[in-house]
Design a protein around this motif. Structure first.
Motif, PDB file in Angstrom:
ATOM      1  N   ASN A 289      -2.075   2.906   5.757  1.00 27.61           N
ATOM      2  CA  ASN A 289      -2.592   1.555   5.996  1.00 27.61           C
ATOM      3  C   ASN A 289      -1.734   0.441   5.412  1.00 27.61           C
ATOM      4  O   ASN A 289      -2.122  -0.718   5.450  1.00 27.61           O
ATOM      5  CB  ASN A 289      -4.011   1.442   5.429  1.00 27.61           C
ATOM      6  N   GLY A 290      -0.584   0.788   4.862  1.00 24.49           N
ATOM      7  CA  GLY A 290       0.252  -0.239   4.249  1.00 24.49           C
ATOM      8  C   GLY A 290       1.276   0.357   3.306  1.00 24.49           C
ATOM      9  O   GLY A 290       2.131   1.150   3.712  1.00 24.49           O
ATOM     10  N   PHE A 291       1.155   0.020   2.016  1.00 20.73           N
ATOM     11  CA  PHE A 291       2.143   0.451   1.027  1.00 20.73           C
ATOM     12  C   PHE A 291       1.477   0.784  -0.304  1.00 20.73           C
ATOM     13  O   PHE A 291       0.413   0.241  -0.634  1.00 20.73           O
ATOM     14  CB  PHE A 291       3.178  -0.664   0.785  1.00 20.73           C
ATOM     15  N   SER A 292       2.131   1.643  -1.052  1.00 23.92           N
ATOM     16  CA  SER A 292       1.743   1.875  -2.439  1.00 23.92           C
ATOM     17  C   SER A 292       2.892   1.420  -3.330  1.00 23.92           C
ATOM     18  O   SER A 292       4.064   1.599  -2.991  1.00 23.92           O
ATOM     19  CB  SER A 292       1.437   3.352  -2.690  1.00 23.92           C
ATOM     20  N   VAL A 293       2.535   0.799  -4.426  1.00 24.97           N
ATOM     21  CA  VAL A 293       3.526   0.300  -5.383  1.00 24.97           C
ATOM     22  C   VAL A 293       3.103   0.758  -6.774  1.00 24.97           C
ATOM     23  O   VAL A 293       1.971   0.473  -7.209  1.00 24.97           O
ATOM     24  CB  VAL A 293       3.623  -1.242  -5.347  1.00 24.97           C
ATOM     25  N   VAL A 294       3.984   1.491  -7.448  1.00 23.04           N
ATOM     26  CA  VAL A 294       3.693   1.927  -8.813  1.00 23.04           C
ATOM     27  C   VAL A 294       4.325   0.934  -9.784  1.00 23.04           C
ATOM     28  O   VAL A 294       5.548   0.785  -9.821  1.00 23.04           O
ATOM     29  CB  VAL A 294       4.226   3.349  -9.072  1.00 23.04           C
ATOM     30  N   ALA A 295       3.479   0.212 -10.524  1.00 23.69           N
ATOM     31  CA  ALA A 295       3.938  -0.797 -11.479  1.00 23.69           C
ATOM     32  C   ALA A 295       3.327  -0.520 -12.840  1.00 23.69           C
ATOM     33  O   ALA A 295       2.097  -0.410 -12.963  1.00 23.69           O
ATOM     34  CB  ALA A 295       3.546  -2.191 -11.002  1.00 23.69           C
ATOM     35  N   ASN A 296       4.171  -0.370 -13.852  1.00 21.84           N
ATOM     36  CA  ASN A 296       3.723  -0.039 -15.211  1.00 21.84           C
ATOM     37  C   ASN A 296       2.809   1.181 -15.212  1.00 21.84           C
ATOM     38  O   ASN A 296       1.810   1.249 -15.941  1.00 21.84           O
ATOM     39  CB  ASN A 296       3.010  -1.236 -15.856  1.00 21.84           C
TER      40      ASN A 296
END
Length: 400
Positions: A141-148
């Motif tokens: 459905n879009g994107f995953s972003v791993v932050a901290n």
């Protein structure tokens, strides 16, 4: 989707990222900005000597360089310099025109950053600083972003990470890496609007560091008439920064050190009226005295009465002043470059919405794209215009 889902994530809290966020949130979008720094708008704050040359009244698409030269036209037309000036006026930010249509803040660049933050706050934009992004991936459905270490999910991902210029302010190639990860081409980046460095044979000019004069700098593509500044390392100043965008390694730059005067005509007139005048006296009235003294010390000219000046020495003087063929050793690189030339290939991006033609929901705005403007507020205007186009593009999807 998890409870860490958000409609739009923007990577980068610079000019383009902040403005895109506020414009999208203004249209009802839910937006979060992620940035690796301790504060927002770091490049804005130091731009224009701390007074931020935020746009130019003489905007033209012809003052941008890109492998796809027509790309900028749509965004610049839809959000113009007058639109941004209108926003600045709404916030009662005092500004002035310095020269050539360049607009600067009277009080300082903080006024622009505070305006952008106020717009973000007004419309509910979330801003998360000191975010270290370790992974970006496409989801159903879009994107995953791993932050901290935390995984965030979004429908729309906007890359506003800037270029490689001024690494001391946190510049990284992260935006290019995201593009390449998703199969989007990147035009090889290089330093833009950047000073030149001396070759070994020209380093004697370093003693003139800090001295400036008006010149016409020319190569086979362009001529820019503006100030040139001698530095310890080479040549800088507006004329040099502008021509650097059109320079290729190994090429010479033609410099006219007296663009508003013809030294041959001037000397011929003085020979009639004041034949006993010394050449050093005449030249020191037209050019920086230290430059004239350096030429004397180097034996490029002789101090003699102008009536005694031979045809050969006059010709040499004309060439010295009007036809200096300067071959740079190179440039000072990203450390002092105003912006980055090259970047995400705009042939693969929608000029209307800044969305990737290959990856739905992925957008690139501002300096990360292969768009570099002239010196004088053009690059900030590109940030505002591309951000606005992106915000409108996403907002249109939200209403579908």
């Amino acid at each position: 989707m998890s409870n860490h889902a958000i409609e739009t994530l923007i990577i980068g809290a610079g000019a383009a990222g902040l403005f895109c966020a506020s414009q999208l949130a203004k249209c009802g979008g839910k937006v979060r900005i992620l940035d690796n720094g301790k504060k927002v708008g770091r490049k804005i704050l130091m731009s224009g000597g701390g007074f931020c040359n935020f746009t130019n009244m003489e905007l033209s698409s012809g003052r941008y360089l890109s492998q796809n030269p027509h790309f900028v036209k749509s965004a610049l037309k839809r959000f113009t310099q007058w639109d941004f000036i209108g926003l600045v006026a709404e916030y009662d930010i005092p500004y002035h025109e310095k020269e050539l249509g360049q607009l600067f803040c009277d009080n300082g660049a903080e006024d622009i950053v505070n305006m952008l933050l106020a717009e973000c706050k007004k419309y509910g934009v979330e801003i998360a600083l000191r975010q270290s992004i370790s992974a970006v991936a496409k989801t159903e459905n879009g994107f995953s972003v791993v932050a901290n270490g935390e995984t965030l999910y979004c429908t729309h991902l906007v890359v506003a990470t800037g270029g490689l210029s001024m690494p001391g302010l946190g510049a990284t190639p992260f935006g290019y890496q995201i593009a390449e990860q998703f199969g989007i081409s990147v035009i090889a980046p290089r330093a833009s609007l950047v000073p030149f460095t001396w070759r070994e044979c020209d380093k004697f000019y370093a003693v003139l560091s800090g001295i400036s004069l008006d010149v016409a700098a020319t190569n086979q593509h362009k001529t820019f008439t503006h100030q040139m500044l001698f530095t310890h390392r080479g040549l800088s100043g507006p004329a040099i920064l502008q021509i650097s965008n059109y320079w290729q390694p190994g090429e010479s730059i033609h410099l006219d050190l007296l663009p508003y005067n013809d030294i041959r005509h001037h000397l011929n007139e003085l020979r009639q009226s004041s034949p006993k005048l010394q050449l050093k006296t005449v030249l020191s009235r037209l050019l920086p005295k230290k430059l004239v003294e350096l030429w004397l010390a180097q034996g490029f000219i002789q101090d003699e009465a102008i009536a005694q000046l031979s045809k050969v020495r006059l010709e040499n003087l004309v060439n010295l002043i009007h036809h200096w063929q300067f071959v740079p050793n190179g440039t000072e690189g990203y450390r002092t470059a105003e912006v980055t030339m090259g970047g995400v290939d705009t042939h693969e991006i929608s000029s209307k919405t800044m969305e990737s033609n290959k990856v739905q929901g992925l957008y690139f705005i501002g300096e990360v794209l292969d768009v570099a403007g002239w010196l004088g507020g053009y690059n900030f205007q590109w940030a505002w215009s591309s951000a606005y186009a992106c915000a409108q593009g996403i907002a249109a999807k939200l209403t579908e």
